[in-house]
Design an enzyme around this catalytic site. Structure first.
Site, short mmCIF file in Angstrom:
data_model
loop_
_atom_site.label_atom_id
_atom_site.label_comp_id
_atom_site.label_asym_id
_atom_site.label_seq_id
_atom_site.Cartn_x
_atom_site.Cartn_y
_atom_site.Cartn_z
N HIS A 82 0.84 -1.20 0.00
CA HIS A 82 0.00 0.00 0.00
C HIS A 82 0.87 1.25 0.00
O HIS A 82 1.89 1.30 0.68
CB HIS A 82 -0.90 0.00 1.24
N ASP A 161 -14.31 3.68 7.88
CA ASP A 161 -13.30 4.46 7.17
C ASP A 161 -13.89 5.15 5.95
O ASP A 161 -13.54 6.29 5.64
CB ASP A 161 -12.11 3.59 6.76
N ARG A 168 -13.40 13.61 6.42
CA ARG A 168 -12.09 14.24 6.63
C ARG A 168 -11.68 15.03 5.41
O ARG A 168 -11.07 16.11 5.52
CB ARG A 168 -11.04 13.16 6.92
N SER A 183 -6.88 4.76 9.39
CA SER A 183 -7.59 4.60 8.12
C SER A 183 -6.91 3.52 7.27
O SER A 183 -7.55 2.57 6.79
CB SER A 183 -7.61 5.95 7.39
N LYS A 187 -8.10 -0.87 6.90
CA LYS A 187 -8.39 -1.50 5.61
C LYS A 187 -7.41 -2.63 5.31
O LYS A 187 -7.77 -3.68 4.80
CB LYS A 187 -8.32 -0.46 4.49
N1 URA Z 1 -4.85 6.81 2.53
C1 URA Z 1 -5.85 6.28 3.25
O1 URA Z 1 -6.37 5.21 2.95
N2 URA Z 1 -6.28 6.93 4.33
C2 URA Z 1 -5.73 8.12 4.72
O2 URA Z 1 -6.15 8.66 5.72
C3 URA Z 1 -4.69 8.66 3.95
C4 URA Z 1 -4.25 7.96 2.85
#
Ligand code: URA
Length: 432
Positions: A82, A161, A168, A183, A187
């Site tokens: 990621h 999220d 946000r 966040s 995931k």
């Molecule tokens: N990527 C995400 O999935 N969440 C964030 O808060 C920032 C970048």
């Protein structure tokens, strides 16, 4: 418990309990806590921060609001990668096929681009026929058969999220370390891989503008993952200039294919090699970085990685012939060349401005509901450290509109040409 008391407690800088954090997250996900209360809560976290333990509780609470994927039906060690989001970042398109060709199971749920950062799914969808929505069963079958699948995040992962990220995004609370860490990690933990590799971007084109903040974020995410039994690596990488030369969708896929053929731009190739190598180490396929890098190089030179890429495209409904014939990608109508205004060395190519210019061309989206033009973007002809002479080509715009004055101004402003040569360090730090 009342939401207002918890908001006040955080506003005053106090430490919240696990129960209080769960109360806020569960209430918000169910709709019992209003958007305005959650925005105040996010802003209080933004200003007062959270302890590592509070962030762990926040991550766990968000994780539990959705499904957790069970990947146990996939044989072997499952890995996921990621990026915190950058400009020109197509790393997964190269790293995935490389490690899959070497026996690692690359099972990735990916996201769409937002703002100046591009998303892997948008890039993949520029390949004619490519399907990012496959069922969990098909996902598992494909990873078992060819070692790689990249799909859209299932609607039911970390539901909190989804809601909170959109909130946000419009309340100025994105760039907060506890909010980003929870966040991303909620995931990633829900996606079920055994090994998680994180690219924490640092610089003008990233959420984290300096190395100190990025290190804090990286260490926190690594710790949260380890607490949940995952094998974690975070690599801090420079995002002061775009990664590679292509910024867009189809043109980034073409750059990824070229890299799989051994012809990629040096910075992008180096990044793909280091991420692939650490995934091989974490998946226990290689013992040392040297051994792993050699395996990566062999996979590229033998054509195994490219072959795996073609199988992956085909398995998800895309046309694998794009790897041999780039004319199969949709082309933009117009090209505009941009030339250097003076002699010197490129000392900066502001990643944020280039990302914004690409977005304005239509390659990215302002809102999640916007559509993306896969054929447009920007190709840089120079990188930081390169020598240029006045009137040398520095960038080309690919566009479907004729008026690109604003984009040209943004690109010209992004390029800083000075008398002295400068070098950017790409890999800043590895956190295990
Ligand atoms: N990527 C995400 O999935 N969440 C964030 O808060 C920032 C970048």
């Amino acid at each position: 418990m009342r939401a207002v008391d918890i908001i006040i407690k955080k506003r005053n800088g106090e430490v919240l309990t696990k129960e209080e954090i769960s109360f806020m997250i569960n209430g918000y996900t169910k709709g019992d806590i209003e958007e305005y209360q959650m925005s105040a809560f996010a802003m209080a976290i933004y200003f007062k921060g959270m302890t590592d333990l509070e962030t762990t509780y926040l991550t766990e609470a968000m994780l539990k609001t959705g499904d957790e994927l069970d990947l146990s039906a996939i044989e072997g060690i499952k890995v996921d990668k990621h990026s915190t989001g950058g400009v020109g970042d197509k790393t997964s398109l190269v790293v995935g096929p490389i490690v899959a060709s070497l026996g690692v199971k690359f099972a990735k749920m990916s996201g769409r681009g937002l703002g100046h950062t591009g998303g892997t799914l948008d890039k993949l969808e520029s390949i004619p026929g490519f399907n990012i929505q496959i069922s969990n069963e098909e996902f598992i079958k494909q990873v078992n058969e060819i070692g790689i699948a990249i799909v859209g995040q299932s609607a039911n992962l970390a539901l909190a999220d989804k809601k909170l990220y959109s909130l946000r995004d419009v309340t100025g609370t994105i760039d907060s370390i506890p909010l980003i860490a929870s966040s991303i990690m909620s995931k990633k933990l829900a996606s079920g891989a055994d090994v998680i590799s994180l690219d924490v971007k640092v610089g003008s084109g990233a959420f984290m503008k300096n190395e100190e903040e990025a290190t804090k974020l990286a260490k926190l995410m690594v710790q949260i993952g380890k607490n949940c039994g995952k094998n974690m690596t975070a690599i801090l990488t420079n995002m002061d200039e775009p990664l590679g030369l292509a910024i867009g969708n189809s043109i980034e896929v073409i750059e990824a294919i070229e890299t799989l053929k051994g012809n990629g731009p040096k910075d992008f190739k180096d990044l793909c090699y280091i991420f692939s190598a650490h995934l091989l180490i974490d998946a226990k396929i290689a013992k040392t970085e040297k051994e792993a890098l050699k395996m990566v190089d062999d996979s590229i030179k033998s054509g195994k990685a490219l072959d795996t890429f073609k199988k992956f495209i085909k398995a998800q409904g895309g046309n694998p012939l794009v790897a041999d014939d780039y004319n199969l990608f949709k082309k933009s109508k117009y090209e505009f060349k941009i030339f250097a205004k003076n002699d010197g060395y490129v000392s900066k190519i502001d990643a944020l401005s280039i990302g914004n210019a690409s977005c304005l061309l239509g390659a990215g989206r302002e809102k999640l509901t916007d559509s993306v033009d896969h054929s447009v973007g920007i190709i840089l002809s120079k990188k930081v450290g390169d020598k240029v002479l006045k009137d040398d080509l520095i960038a080309t715009i690919y566009s479907n509109k004729l008026d690109v004055k604003k984009e040209i101004d943004m690109i010209n402003e992004a390029f800083v040409i000075e008398n002295e040569a400068k070098e950017l360090k790409l890999i800043l730090k590895i956190v295990k």
